[in-house]
Enzyme design. Structure first.
Site, short mmCIF file in Angstrom:
data_model
loop_
_atom_site.label_atom_id
_atom_site.label_comp_id
_atom_site.label_asym_id
_atom_site.label_seq_id
_atom_site.Cartn_x
_atom_site.Cartn_y
_atom_site.Cartn_z
N GLY A 1 33.13 83.51 43.01
CA GLY A 1 33.58 82.57 41.97
C GLY A 1 32.64 81.39 41.88
N ALA A 2 32.08 81.00 43.01
CA ALA A 2 31.17 79.84 43.01
C ALA A 2 29.92 80.14 42.18
CB ALA A 2 30.79 79.47 44.44
N GLY B 1 45.10 45.11 43.80
CA GLY B 1 46.24 45.29 42.91
C GLY B 1 45.82 46.09 41.69
N GLY B 2 46.53 45.88 40.61
CA GLY B 2 46.23 46.62 39.38
C GLY B 2 44.83 46.35 38.87
C1 HXC Z 1 45.66 32.02 41.28
C2 HXC Z 1 44.30 32.20 43.10
C3 HXC Z 1 44.56 33.58 43.17
C4 HXC Z 1 45.43 34.15 42.21
C5 HXC Z 1 43.20 33.09 44.74
N1 HXC Z 1 43.46 31.95 44.09
N2 HXC Z 1 43.87 34.10 44.20
N3 HXC Z 1 44.83 31.44 42.14
N4 HXC Z 1 45.96 33.33 41.28
N5 HXC Z 1 45.71 35.45 42.18
C6 HXC Z 1 42.89 30.63 44.38
C7 HXC Z 1 43.39 30.04 45.68
O1 HXC Z 1 44.58 29.34 45.47
C8 HXC Z 1 42.23 29.12 46.04
O2 HXC Z 1 42.33 27.95 45.27
C9 HXC Z 1 41.03 29.87 45.54
O3 HXC Z 1 41.50 30.80 44.56
C10 HXC Z 1 40.33 30.64 46.63
O4 HXC Z 1 41.30 31.40 47.34
P1 HXC Z 1 41.36 31.43 48.92
O5 HXC Z 1 42.64 32.06 49.30
O6 HXC Z 1 41.06 30.06 49.47
O7 HXC Z 1 40.11 32.35 49.24
P2 HXC Z 1 39.94 33.44 50.38
O8 HXC Z 1 40.41 32.89 51.69
O9 HXC Z 1 38.54 33.91 50.27
O10 HXC Z 1 40.95 34.62 49.99
C11 HXC Z 1 40.74 35.36 48.81
C12 HXC Z 1 41.95 36.26 48.53
C13 HXC Z 1 43.24 35.39 48.53
C14 HXC Z 1 42.06 37.32 49.61
C15 HXC Z 1 41.71 36.95 47.20
O11 HXC Z 1 43.03 34.26 47.68
C16 HXC Z 1 44.42 36.13 48.02
O12 HXC Z 1 45.05 36.90 48.76
N6 HXC Z 1 44.81 35.85 46.78
C17 HXC Z 1 45.98 36.43 46.16
C18 HXC Z 1 45.72 37.85 45.82
C19 HXC Z 1 46.86 38.46 45.10
O13 HXC Z 1 47.91 38.77 45.70
N7 HXC Z 1 46.71 38.56 43.78
C20 HXC Z 1 47.71 39.12 42.92
C21 HXC Z 1 47.57 40.62 43.04
S1 HXC Z 1 48.62 41.48 41.99
P3 HXC Z 1 41.64 26.58 45.69
O14 HXC Z 1 42.16 25.58 44.70
O15 HXC Z 1 42.09 26.32 47.09
O16 HXC Z 1 40.17 26.78 45.57
C22 HXC Z 1 47.66 41.70 40.67
C23 HXC Z 1 48.33 42.46 39.62
C24 HXC Z 1 47.35 42.92 38.59
O17 HXC Z 1 46.57 41.31 40.57
C25 HXC Z 1 48.05 43.94 37.75
C26 HXC Z 1 47.15 44.47 36.72
C27 HXC Z 1 47.79 45.58 35.99
#
Ligand code: HXC
Length: 519
Positions: free
Chosen positions: A406-407, A171-172
Site C-alpha cells: 500500500g505504501a 489558551g485559545g
Molecule cells: C492583561 C496581562 C495579561 C493578560 C499579562 N499581563 N498577561 N494583562 N491580560 N492576559 C500583564 C501583567 O499584568 C504585567 O503587567 C505584564 O503583562 C507582564 O506580565 P508578567 O506576569 O509580569 O510577566 P511574566 O512574569 O513574564 O509572565 C508572563 C505570563 C503571565 C506567563 C504570560 O503574565 C500570565 O500568566 N498571564 C496571564 C495569562 C493568561 O491566563 N491569559 C489568559 C489566557 S485565556 P505590568 O503592568 O506589571 O507590566 C485566553 C483565552 C483566549 O487567552 C481565547 C481565544 C479564543
C-alpha cells in the site's frame, strides 16, 4: 497650536509610541534574552522598508480603571515591508504593553494587516509574544481572537501565513498560529499550550513544567505543532526569510526563480554506490537529496518530527520544489501515522501554492501493529494518499529502493497521477518483501520439510526466485508504471528535465465545494 508645534507634536507622539510600555519594561524584555516587537520587525524586513499602520490606536476599555493606562499602538506593531524586495505584511505583539495581551483594538489592528495582505496577495507573518486575552476586556477580546481566526481560515491556501512564537502563546490564542502554514518556535522563552501547568495540576494532578508541557522541543519533536525549532530569535528571523524565498506571494503566482549557478547536468557519482547490497542496511536519504538539488541546499521542515519521512524545500534549476522522501535511516523509512500526517500536510501546502513536488521513495510499507491501528493508521495513511492524488502541481517520483504494498501506491505512484515516475536500478517494486512473501506463499510447503538444511535451501531458492522476479524495477517498467529506469548519478538532470517538460501542465479537478479529505 502653531503649525511647527504640530509637527513637533507628531514627532513626540511617534517617539512615545516607539517606547511601547516604557523603558523599564523594554529593559525587562531584553533581560529575558528577548527582542522587542519593533526590533523583531526591523530584523525581519529589508533595511528601511517598514511602513507602520495604526501607531496611534489605543484601547477603549474602562474596566478596572484601564482608561488611566493607555499606550500608543496598544500592544501590537503592524504594517508592511519587504523581504528580499518582495512585499509582506507583518504584525508583532508587544509584550511591554499589558504583556502583549489581546484587546479589541489590537485584534482590529491585526485584522487590518491580514485584510491588506489578502487584498494585495502577499504573505502575512505574525510574531507572537502575548499573555493571551486581555483579561480586563472580557468578551471583546474573545471576539477579537475569533475575528483573527476567521481571517486565518479565509487566507489559508490563498496567501502564505507564517507564525513565529517568541514568547508565551497560551489558551485559545494558540489557534491562530495553528491555523497558519508554518509555526516556528525559539528554544528559550517560547511556549504554546491550551492550558498551562497550573490548570493541568488542578485538573489532572499532573506536575509538569512550562517547558515540558509546551516548549519548542515538545512541539518540534513530540506533537509536531511546530515546524521549526530555532536556537534564538535571530536564527528564527533568518529561517523565516529563507522560508519565504521558496514561496510565491499567493496562490495565483509562482515562487521566484533563484539561479544558484549549479549546472543542470552535474553528475553525482556517489549516488551510483550509495545503496548498500544488503536491503536491510540503511543509508541517509538526505545525502541523496543534497546530491541532486541546486547547490546542495535544502530547507528541511519538521526536522525532528516523524523522522522516518523527510519534507522540505529545495530548488531545481532555480525553481522552488517541495521534496517528500522516506528516510531509511530512521525506522527503515516506514510510513506510520505521524509520518503520513506530516507528509500529507506538506503535499497540500505545495499544491495550494503551485510548488512542484519531487517524491523519493524507499518505503518498506506501513508500520504494523495494534498501536498504529488504534491510532488510526488507516485514516492517516489515507490522508497522504488523498493529498498526492488530489494534487495537480507537477509531480515527479523517483523510486530509489523499496516500494512495497500500500505504501507503494501512497507514495505518488503513477495511478495517483504521478507525472513522471522514474526508478533507480536498485528499486524493488512489489506487493511485499521477499522473505514475507515466501512465508505466505510457501508456508505449508516449508513446514512439511523436516530436514533443516533442505528447508533452508528450499526457502533460499524461493526467495531468490521471488527477488529475481519482483525485487527490481523492470516488472513495473514493463507495464509502463515506471517511465524509465535511470542511472542514479544522473538523477538531477533527469528530474530537472522532467520538471521542465511539466511547466505547462494543466490539470483541473472536478468542480466541487471542497473535498472531504479523511481528517
Ligand atoms: C492583561 C496581562 C495579561 C493578560 C499579562 N499581563 N498577561 N494583562 N491580560 N492576559 C500583564 C501583567 O499584568 C504585567 O503587567 C505584564 O503583562 C507582564 O506580565 P508578567 O506576569 O509580569 O510577566 P511574566 O512574569 O513574564 O509572565 C508572563 C505570563 C503571565 C506567563 C504570560 O503574565 C500570565 O500568566 N498571564 C496571564 C495569562 C493568561 O491566563 N491569559 C489568559 C489566557 S485565556 P505590568 O503592568 O506589571 O507590566 C485566553 C483565552 C483566549 O487567552 C481565547 C481565544 C479564543
Amino acid at each position: 497650536m502653531e503649525n511647527q508645534q504640530k509637527v513637533q507634536n507628531l514627532i513626540d507622539l511617534r517617539t512615545q509610541a516607539k517606547l511601547g510600555g516604557g523603558e523599564k519594561r523594554i529593559a525587562s524584555q531584553h533581560s529575558k534574552g528577548k527582542f522587542t516587537a519593533r526590533e523583531r520587525i526591523h530584523m525581519l524586513l529589508d533595511e528601511g522598508s517598514f511602513e507602520e499602520f495604526d501607531m496611534f490606536v489605543t484601547h477603549r476599555c474602562n474596566n478596572f480603571s484601564l482608561e488611566k493606562e493607555k499606550y500608543l499602538g496598544d500592544g501590537v506593531i503592524t504594517g508592511h515591508g519587504t523581504v528580499d524586495g518582495r512585499t509582506i505584511f507583518v504584525y508583532a505583539q508587544d509584550f511591554t504593553v499589558f504583556g502583549g495581551s489581546l484587546s479589541e483594538t489590537m485584534a482590529l489592528k491585526i485584522c487590518k494587516v491580514m485584510d491588506m495582505a489578502m487584498k494585495m496577495g502577499c504573505p502575512v507573518i505574525g510574531i507572537n509574544d502575548s499573555g493571551g486575552a486581555r483579561i480586563q476586556e472580557g468578551v471583546t477580546s474573545l471576539a477579537g481572537y475569533a475575528e483573527i481566526f476567521q481571517r486565518n481560515i479565509m487566507a489559508s491556501g490563498v496567501i502564505p501565513q507564517i507564525s513565529a512564537i517568541f514568547g508565551p502563546c497560551a489558551g485559545g490564542a494558540v489557534y491562530s498560529p495553528a491555523l497558519t502554514d508554518f509555526i516556528l518556535m525559539t528554544e528559550q522563552n517560547s511556549y504554546m499550550f491550551v492550558t498551562g501547568p497550573k490548570v493541568v495540576k488542578s485538573v489532572t494532578g499532573e506536575d509538569i513544567s512550562t517547558e515540558d508541557l509546551g516548549g519548542a522541543d515538545v512541539h518540534a519533536s513530540k506533537s509536531g505543532v511546530s515546524h521549526f525549532r530555532v536556537e534564538d530569535e535571530q536564527t528564527g528571523i533568518e529561517t523565516i526569510r529563507e522560508l519565504i524565498s521558496y514561496l510565491p506571494q499567493n496562490n495565483l503566482e509562482e515562487a521566484p526563480i533563484e539561479d544558484g549557478g549549479d549546472p543542470i547536468s552535474r553528475l553525482e557519482d556517489a549516488l551510483n554506490t550509495i545503496i548498500p547490497d544488503n536491503p536491510n542496511m540503511p543509508y541517509d536519504m538526505k545525502s541523496v537529496i543534497s546530491g541532486i538539488v541546486d547547490c546542495n541546499k535544502f530547507l528541511e521542515i519538521h526536522k525532528d518530527y516523524a523522522r522516518n519521512i523527510i519534507v522540505g524545500f529545495a530548488r531545481f534549476n532555480g525553481v522552488s520544489t517541495g521534496i517528500i522522501a522516506n528516510q531509511p535511516n530512521f525506522l527503515a523509512g516506514v510510513l506510520d501515522c505521524n509520518a503520513s500526517r506530516k507528509a500529507a500536510r506538506f503535499v497540500r501546502f505545495c499544491d495550494a501554492f503551485n510548488i512542484p513536488i519531487l517524491t523519493l521513495v524507499d518505503v518498506p510499507g506501513f508500520l504494523p501493529g495494534s498501536s498504529q491501528e488504534y491510532a488510526g493508521i488507516i485514516i492517516h495513511g489515507a490522508k497522504l494518499m488523498f493529498a498526492f492524488g488530489e494534487a495537480t502541481v507537477p509531480k515527479v517520483t523517483v523510486t530509489i529502493r523499496k516500494s512495497y504494498g500500500g505504501a507503494h501506491d501512497v507514495m505518488s505512484c503513477k495511478q495517483l497521477r504521478g507525472d513522471f515516475n522514474y526508478a533507480w536500478p536498485t528499486a524493488e517494486i512489489a506487493v511485499m518483501g521477499a522473505a514475507g512473501a515466501i512465508e505466505v506463499l510457501e508456508g505449508r510447503a516449508i513446514s512439511a520439510i523436516k530436514d533443516p538444511e533442505e528447508k533452508a535451501k528450499f526457502v533460499n531458492d524461493k526467495v531468490a526466485e521471488y527477488k529475481d522476479k519482483f525485487a527490481n524495477p523492470y516488472q513495473a517498467a514493463s507495464y509502463g508504471y515506471i517511465d524509465d529506469v535511470i542511472e542514479p548519478r544522473n538523477t538531477r538532470f533527469r528530474v530537472i528535465r522532467a520538471f521542465q517538460a511539466l511547466q505547462t501542465k494543466k490539470v483541473v479537478n472536478p468542480l466541487k465545494k471542497h473535498s472531504n479529505i479523511p481528517l
